[in-house]
Design an enzyme around this catalytic site. Structure first.
Site, PDB file in Angstrom:
ATOM      1  N   GLN A  20      -4.291  59.173 -28.466  1.00  0.00           N
ATOM      2  CA  GLN A  20      -3.263  58.394 -27.773  1.00  0.00           C
ATOM      3  C   GLN A  20      -3.931  57.619 -26.666  1.00  0.00           C
ATOM      4  OE1 GLN A  20      -0.514  62.012 -27.701  1.00  0.00           O
ATOM      5  NE2 GLN A  20       0.974  60.334 -27.482  1.00  0.00           N
ATOM      6  N   SER A  21      -3.367  56.465 -26.332  1.00  0.00           N
ATOM      7  CA  SER A  21      -4.109  55.489 -25.528  1.00  0.00           C
ATOM      8  C   SER A  21      -4.286  55.892 -24.076  1.00  0.00           C
ATOM      9  CB  SER A  21      -3.421  54.115 -25.593  1.00  0.00           C
ATOM     10  OG  SER A  21      -3.430  53.640 -26.923  1.00  0.00           O
ATOM     11  N   THR A  22      -3.321  56.552 -23.468  1.00  0.00           N
ATOM     12  CA  THR A  22      -3.395  56.836 -22.027  1.00  0.00           C
ATOM     13  C   THR A  22      -2.970  58.275 -21.760  1.00  0.00           C
ATOM     14  OG1 THR A  22      -1.111  56.122 -21.629  1.00  0.00           O
ATOM     15  CG2 THR A  22      -2.849  54.439 -21.492  1.00  0.00           C
ATOM     16  N   GLN A  25       0.799  58.690 -21.871  1.00  0.00           N
ATOM     17  CA  GLN A  25       1.375  58.879 -23.200  1.00  0.00           C
ATOM     18  C   GLN A  25       1.222  60.322 -23.672  1.00  0.00           C
ATOM     19  OE1 GLN A  25      -0.202  56.059 -25.971  1.00  0.00           O
ATOM     20  NE2 GLN A  25       0.459  54.265 -24.805  1.00  0.00           N
ATOM     21  N   GLY A  61      -5.658  60.412 -24.883  1.00  0.00           N
ATOM     22  CA  GLY A  61      -5.668  59.759 -23.582  1.00  0.00           C
ATOM     23  C   GLY A  61      -6.733  58.696 -23.442  1.00  0.00           C
TER      24      GLY A  61
END
Length: 692
Positions: A20-22, A25, A61
Site C-alpha cells: 500500500q502506498s502510504t 493507507q 506503506g
C-alpha cells in the site's frame, strides 16, 4: 484446477506480494490489507501446499512509483530470477509497481523462468501471447490511472491556491484563526523575535551575523511545529543558520500568498531513482502570487532586496564577481572594484604568509567565455592607501549628523534587545505563577500529585531566577541603556572619524563597511605612459565622481625594501644587536618583501646591502676603551677595576655584569652602572676600584 497451473509450478513456492502506498493507507484502509493477505488462501485453493506459500508484506506503506527502498520487491525479483517461484500473487497489477518499466521487467523475468502471475481477475502465463497482452494492458492502465489521479488532485490544489484558500503549514510568526485566515501569532514574544531578525539583517547584512547576534545575546528563537502530535505547539531554542535563511527567503512574511515556489525532481543513480530533489523556482515561474493577502512583517520590496543580498553573499556569487559582504581580508576595496579596461568586476587575491599582500585581479572573462589568463592585476597597497586618504579627507562638518544617527541606532538596538528580554521574563513569570496555581489547587491529602506539582513549581521558580540573573548580566555587559557619558563619547568620536578609522580596535571588516556606506563603485585603469601608474575613479553614493592617480610598482619595486624600513634600521643600529632590531621591526608590524617576519640574518643582509655600519662592532673603537654611549670594552673595564680580563669574562658568564655584542665575533661591551660598581667593589679585595 486451472490448466495453466502445472505440476512444475506447484513444486515451486507461491509468493503473495502486499503493498500500500502510504502508512496512512495501512492504518485506515484495513479492508484492502485484509484482502491482500487473503490471497494466501487462494494460493492454497489453487493447489499450493501451505508450507510453500510465502507472504511478503515488508513494502506496506511504500510508494510503487519506484523500486527504491522496496526490499521485498527486490527479494521477489531475485527469487523469480532464480526459478524458485511458481507463481506470484497480488491484488492487482498496481500492487507490483506503478512504473511500466519495473512492471515489464517483472513480466520478462517471469516469462524466462515460467512463472505465473495471479490476481483477483485470473491466472496469466507471461509466455502466452494473449495473457501477455492483457498483462501489458494492466500495467499501462495502472500507470494511466496514477497519472489521471495526479492530474485531478494537482488541478484541484492549483484551483484552490488561485483563490488563496489552499492551506499549508504556516511559517513561524503566523497561525490560522478559527475562520481559516492567516494572522500574526498572538504571542508577542514570537512577533518580537521575528521582527528583530529582519531588523538585524538590515543592519548586519548577512544571515550568519543575524544568527550569531541571537546566540551571543542568548536570545531564543521561536518555532511552531505542525506535525501530528505537535499541532501548533510553540518551542523556543537556539537560532541556527538554516532557520534564519528560511525566514529571509519566505515571501509569506510580506503579506503575500504564494504557491508553486518549488518542484520535485527525481535523482537517478546507477539507473535507479534514489531520491527526490526539491528545486526552488525563479520568481517568474511561481504559479500563484497574491499580494496583500494577510498582515505583513516586511514589505515586498524589502523581501526582494533581502533575496538579492543573500544571493550576493553566497560563495558561488562571490566567485562570479558579485559584491558580497565585507570580510576580514586586507584588501580594502573588496567588492567595490571594477576593471577600467573591460568593465568586469575585479576580485581580491592574497599572497604571502597569512595573506599579508593583496592584489586586485580581473579574471572574470576566463570564467565567462574560457579566455586564458587574466585581463590585468595590480597590487592593492598603493591603491588602498590613496583611496583611504581621499575618503578621510572627504569628511566635513556634517559628521555631527553621522554621530547623531549612530547614537539613535544604538539606542534603538538597546531598546529592541531589552524588549525581547522583558517578554522572556514575562513568559517565565507566567509559567511560575501557573505552576503555583496548579500546586495551590491540589488537595493536601493527595500527596503524590502535590509533590509532583511542588517540584514543577520549584523548577519554574529556578528557571525564572536564572533568567533574571542572565538579564542583569546582559544589562551590564551588553549596555542595554546608554549612560550620559557614553552618549558624549559617541558624539566626540564621531567628530574625529580618522581616529576611529586608524584605531587598533577597528577591524578590516568594519573599515570596509564604513567605506561601503560612502562609495558605490571604484574603477581601476592601468596607465603605462609617461609614468607607470593606476587611474582610480571613485563613484560616490551621491553620484559625485572623484579621480586619483596612484603609483603602480613593477615586480622589482614589489620586492624592494621600503625606504622607511631602511631608515628605521639605521636609527636602531647603534647599541642594538641584529636580533633586537628584528624584534623591534616585527613588534611594529613590519614585514619583509616576501611578507614574512624579519630575522637576524635578514637584518644583517640589509645592513650589508645598504652599508649600514654598527660602530660598536669596530675593534678600533673597542680599543678606545669607552664608547660615546658610556659602554666599556673588556680591556677598559679590566683596567678600571684593576683585574684581569679573565675575571671580567667570569663575571660576564655568571651574569654579574650585563654585556652585549652587536654582531657575532664583534667586541663585547659592558653596561656599568653605580649599582654594578658597588657589587664589584665588594668582590674585589686586592686592588681598589679606581676613582673617576
Amino acid at each position: 484446477m486451472n490448466t495453466k497451473i502445472r505440476k512444475t509450478h506447484l513444486e515451486r513456492s507461491a509468493v503473495v506480494y502486499l503493498r500500500q502506498s502510504t502508512p496512512i493507507q495501512v492504518e485506515f484502509n484495513r479492508e484492502s490489507t485484509e484482502r491482500q493477505y487473503a490471497l494466501a488462501d487462494r494460493a492454497s485453493a489453487l493447489g499450493w501446499d501451505k508450507s510453500r506459500i510465502k507472504v511478503l508484506d515488508g513494502d506496506l506503506g511504500k510508494s510503487g512509483q519506484t523500486t527504491a527502498g522496496r526490499e521485498d520487491f527486490h527479494q521477489l525479483m531475485a527469487a523469480v530470477g532464480l526459478g524458485e517461484v511458481g507463481a506470484v500473487f497480488a491484488l492487482e497489477a498496481s500492487r507490483f509497481s506503478r512504473s511500466q518499466a519495473d512492471w515489464h521487467k517483472l513480466l520478462d523475468i517471469c516469462a524466462l523462468t515460467d512463472t505465473l502471475v495471479v490476481d483477483l481477475d485470473g491466472i496469466y502465463d507471461p509466455n502466452d501471447f494473449n495473457d501477455r497482452v492483457i498483462l501489458g494492458f494492466k500495467g499501462t492502465w495502472s500507470h494511466t490511472e496514477l497519472h489521471g489521479m495526479r492530474l485531478r488532485l494537482q488541478g484541484a490544489k492549483l484551483n484552490k491556491a488561485k483563490k488563496g484558500e489552499l492551506r499549508c503549514s504556516p511559517p513561524t510568526g503566523y497561525i490560522y484563526d478559527p475562520e481559516g485566515n492567516l494572522v500574526l501569532d498572538p504571542d508577542e514574544g514570537v512577533i518580537a523575535a521575528i521582527q528583530l531578525a529582519f531588523q538585524k539583517f538590515r543592519e548586519l547584512g548577512t544571515a550568519f551575523k543575524v544568527m550569531r547576534y541571537f546566540c551571543v545575546n542568548q536570545i531564543p528563537f521561536p518555532r511552531r511545529r505542525w506535525r501530528p502530535g505537535h499541532i501548533g505547539t510553540l518551542h523556543w531554542g537556539s537560532a541556527n543558520l538554516s532557520r534564519i535563511t528560511a525566514l529571509l527567503h519566505n515571501p509569506t512574511y510580506t503579506g503575500t500568498y504564494v504557491y508553486g515556489r518549488r518542484r520535485s525532481l527525481n535523482v537517478i543513480e546507477s539507473g535507479q531513482i534514489k531520491k527526490v530533489k526539491i528545486q526552488l523556482l525563479p520568481q517568474d515561474e511561481w504559479k500563484v502570487v497574491i499580494h496583500n493577502a494577510h498582515e505583513a512583517y516586511i514589505s515586498w520590496e524589502e523581501y526582494l532586496s533581502n533575496c538579492e543580498r543573500l544571493k550576493h553573499n553566497s560563495p558561488i556569487s562571490l566567485s562570479n564577481g558579485s559584491l558580497g559582504t565585507p570580510r576580514e581580508g586586507k584588501a580594502l576595496l573588496q567588492g567595490l572594484v571594477i576593471c577600467g579596461k573591460c568593465g568586469r568586476r575585479m576580485s581580491p587575491r592574497y599572497h604571502g604568509t597569512g595573506g599579508c599582500r593583496a592584489a586586485y585581479e580581473c579574471s572574470q572573462a576566463r570564467k565567462l567565455d574560457g579566455s586564458m589568463g587574466v585581463c590585468w592585476t595590480v597590487a592593492a597597497a598603493a591603491i588602498d592607501t590613496a583611496v583611504e586618504v581621499h575618503v578621510l579627507e572627504a569628511f566635513s562638518s556634517e559628521q555631527i549628523d553621522i554621530s547623531l544617527a549612530v547614537l539613535s541606532e544604538l539606542e534603538n538596538q538597546a531598546a529592541e534587545t531589552d524588549k525581547t528580554w522583558q517578554l522572556r521574563l514575562e513568559r517565565a513569570r507566567y509559567e511560575a505563577d501557573r505552576a503555583f496555581r496548579q500546586y495551590d489547587a491540589t488537595e493536601p491529602e493527595n500527596r503524590l500529585v502535590a509533590r509532583t506539582l511542588e517540584r514543577r513549581w520549584n523548577e519554574k521558580l529556578q528557571q525564572l531566577a536564572e533568567l533574571e540573573e542572565a538579564y542583569q548580566t546582559a544589562h551590564f555587559v551588553e549596555r542595554l541603556e546608554l549612560t550620559q557619558a557614553q552618549r558624549q563619547q559617541i558624539l566626540q568620536l564621531a567628530n574625529d572619524i580618522p581616529t576611529i578609522w586608524h584605531a587598533n580596535s577597528t577591524t578590516n571588516q568594519e573599515r570596509k563597511e564604513i567605506l561601503g556606506l560612502l562609495v558605490k563603485q571604484i574603477a581601476l585603469t592601468p596607465i603605462d605612459t609617461p609614468k607607470r601608474s593606476t587611474r582610480i575613479r571613485i563613484l560616490w553614493h551621491t553620484g559625485a565622481i572623484s579621480e586619483l592617480i596612484a603609483t603602480r610598482p613593477t615586480n622589482a619595486d614589489k620586492y624592494r625594501t621600503p625606504k622607511e624600513v631602511i631608515e628605521l634600521i639605521e636609527e636602531l643600529a647603534p647599541g642594538r644587536t641584529d636580533t633586537e632590531i628584528a624584534q623591534e621591526l616585527n613588534r611594529r608590524g613590519l614585514l619583509n618583501t616576501i611578507g614574512r617576519a624579519f630575522t637576524k640574518k635578514g637584518v644583517a643582509w640589509l645592513r650589508w646591502k645598504y652599508g649600514i655600519d654598527k660602530p660598536l662592532s669596530d675593534p678600533i673603537i673597542a680599543k678606545s676603551g669607552v664608547s660615546q654611549s658610556g659602554y666599556y670594552s673588556t680591556s677598559a673595564l679590566a683596567e678600571k677595576l684593576g683585574v684581569g680580563i679573565h675575571t671580567i669574562y667570569y663575571w660576564r658568564d655568571k651574569g654579574i655584569i650585563q654585556a652585549f655584542q652587536e654582531t657575532d665575533r664583534s667586541p663585547w661591551w659592558y653596561i656599568v652602572t653605580p649599582e654594578v660598581l658597588e657589587t664589584l667593589r665588594k668582590k674585589i679585595h686586592r686592588v681598589p676600584v679606581k676613582s673617576e
